[in-house]
Motif scaffolding. Structure first.
Motif, PDB file in Angstrom:
ATOM      1  N   CYS A 186      51.304  -6.326 -25.560  1.00  0.00           N
ATOM      2  CA  CYS A 186      51.466  -4.888 -25.297  1.00  0.00           C
ATOM      3  C   CYS A 186      52.125  -4.208 -26.497  1.00  0.00           C
ATOM      4  O   CYS A 186      51.697  -3.138 -26.927  1.00  0.00           O
ATOM      5  CB  CYS A 186      52.315  -4.692 -24.043  1.00  0.00           C
ATOM      6  N   THR A 208      49.020  -0.209 -22.372  1.00  0.00           N
ATOM      7  CA  THR A 208      49.380  -0.898 -21.122  1.00  0.00           C
ATOM      8  C   THR A 208      48.445  -2.076 -20.873  1.00  0.00           C
ATOM      9  O   THR A 208      47.230  -1.966 -21.064  1.00  0.00           O
ATOM     10  CB  THR A 208      49.297   0.099 -19.944  1.00  0.00           C
ATOM     11  N   ILE A 209      49.025  -3.189 -20.437  1.00  0.00           N
ATOM     12  CA  ILE A 209      48.217  -4.364 -20.108  1.00  0.00           C
ATOM     13  C   ILE A 209      48.502  -4.768 -18.664  1.00  0.00           C
ATOM     14  O   ILE A 209      49.657  -4.921 -18.271  1.00  0.00           O
ATOM     15  CB  ILE A 209      48.534  -5.545 -21.058  1.00  0.00           C
TER      16      ILE A 209
END
Ligand code: SME
Length: 153
Positions: A82, A88-89
């Motif tokens: 990230c 965003t992951i």
């Protein structure tokens, strides 16, 4: 309340508590605590901040949960990915994410959201882990990104 409504409520609570507070540690600690209180499924909730002395490494910041590892190099694990990608992951199953760092083997899914400073530089990442598989979706992404935007003075 729906999940989206809980996010609206908790965002308002965080803003009210941190208003006028200039300590970034106090702001992160407040967000981590109130998020962790708001969602039972959040097993580990906290921040890894960019180390100013070593800007390619994250160091643990305020968190709620079991013992987290202290440092994560950019690119390593979900938090490091990230930080490197600045996006965003969401990981539905940490066991199939290459290089996932298992601080606590009970974690099954997670979301990591970048936190940017006022100049647009990466300041930290918010890591939320759950013991449930596929706990996080686009509602969490939107809710957590909005909260992260409100944290920096
Ligand atoms: N889940 C993270 C490591 C940090 S801890 O789980 C608190 C990762 O793989 O980036």
């Amino acid at each position: 309340m729906t999940k989206a409504e809980i996010y609206i409520n908790v965002a308002a609570q965080i803003s009210a508590v941190i208003e006028g507070e200039t300590s970034i540690t106090a702001r992160y600690a407040t967000a981590g605590c109130l998020l962790s209180e708001a969602f039972e499924a959040f097993f580990w909730t906290g921040f890894y901040v960019v180390d100013p002395l070593k800007p390619t490494e994250l160091v643990v910041g305020p968190y709620q949960g079991t013992l987290g590892c202290l440092r994560i190099p950019f690119g390593k694990g979900v938090c490091g990915a990230c930080a490197a990608r600045e996006t965003t992951i969401i990981v539905e199953d940490v066991h199939v994410f290459p290089g996932h760092i298992a601080c606590d083997s009970r974690t099954k899914s997670e979301i990591v959201v970048p936190v940017f400073d006022k100049k647009g530089n990466l300041a930290a990442v918010l890591d939320v882990d759950s013991t449930q598989l596929a706990c996080f979706d686009d509602i969490d992404k939107a809710g957590l990104e909005a909260i992260c935007k409100s944290l920096l003075v």
